[in-house]
Design a protein around this motif. Structure first.
Motif, PDB file in Angstrom:
ATOM      1  N   THR A 109       0.773  -1.149   0.002  1.00 11.39           N
ATOM      2  CA  THR A 109      -0.038  -0.071  -0.083  1.00 11.39           C
ATOM      3  C   THR A 109       0.694   1.312  -0.015  1.00 11.39           C
ATOM      4  N   ARG A 110       0.306   2.278  -0.445  1.00 17.38           N
ATOM      5  CA  ARG A 110       0.985   3.609  -0.290  1.00 17.38           C
ATOM      6  C   ARG A 110       0.447   4.279   0.649  1.00 17.38           C
ATOM      7  N   PRO A 111       1.328   5.292   1.286  1.00 13.42           N
ATOM      8  CA  PRO A 111       0.765   6.337   2.427  1.00 13.42           C
ATOM      9  C   PRO A 111      -0.165   7.269   1.803  1.00 13.42           C
ATOM     10  N   THR A 112      -1.217   7.626   2.518  1.00 17.88           N
ATOM     11  CA  THR A 112      -1.964   8.580   1.867  1.00 17.88           C
ATOM     12  C   THR A 112      -1.633  10.080   2.076  1.00 17.88           C
ATOM     13  N   ARG A 113      -2.199  11.020   1.394  1.00 17.42           N
ATOM     14  CA  ARG A 113      -1.588  12.374   1.248  1.00 17.42           C
ATOM     15  C   ARG A 113      -1.656  12.746   3.008  1.00 17.42           C
TER      16      ARG A 113
END
Length: 140
Positions: A109-113
């Motif tokens: 997963t990618r970190p959220t803004r």
């Protein structure tokens, strides 16, 4: 016969038990009886284990596993041999049962803004705190 799961059971002929004198309290009794149990199970060449379970057991970084693929369990928790023997067998069954469970694959997963902004705000706050701690030596 050691039953691990309904489909996996290990015959007693594959288990090697050695009895030794246990350390610890017990007075004269501890010097006379061989109540500690060392249970050895050859994971690498056991016909009772399915191949995928064997691979998972061998892949574990466990200090109880020798280079030759033999799992060594020492049981000396109790003062009598029968209870230590049962304890060693239960622990072996737990280790093998844990190897039957397939670990889930991690989904990247990618970190959220918002989480990136919180991280940067925290870094700025810590930097500001450190800046205010420093003393201006040029004024003295």
């Amino acid at each position: 016969m050691l039953i691990v799961t309904p489909s996996i059971s290990i015959p007693d002929s594959e288990l090697i038990e050695r009895f030794t004198r246990a350390d610890g309290p017990g007075g004269q009794h501890v010097n006379r009886t061989e109540s500690a149990v060392e249970l050895r199970f050859d994971v690498a060449s056991s016909p009772s284990l399915p191949e995928e379970v064997r691979e998972r057991l061998m892949a574990r970084r466990d200090r109880r596993m020798t280079d030759a693929g033999v799992l060594v369990i020492q049981a000396r928790r109790f003062r009598d041999q029968a209870r230590n023997r049962d304890d060693a067998r239960e622990r072996l069954a737990e280790i093998i049962h844990a190897a039957t469970i397939v670990a889930k694959k991690r989904v990247a997963t990618r970190p959220t803004r918002a989480s990136k902004e919180r991280r940067l705000a925290g870094k700025a706050q810590r930097g500001e705190t450190k800046r205010t701690r420093s003393r201006d030596w040029s004024r003295d």
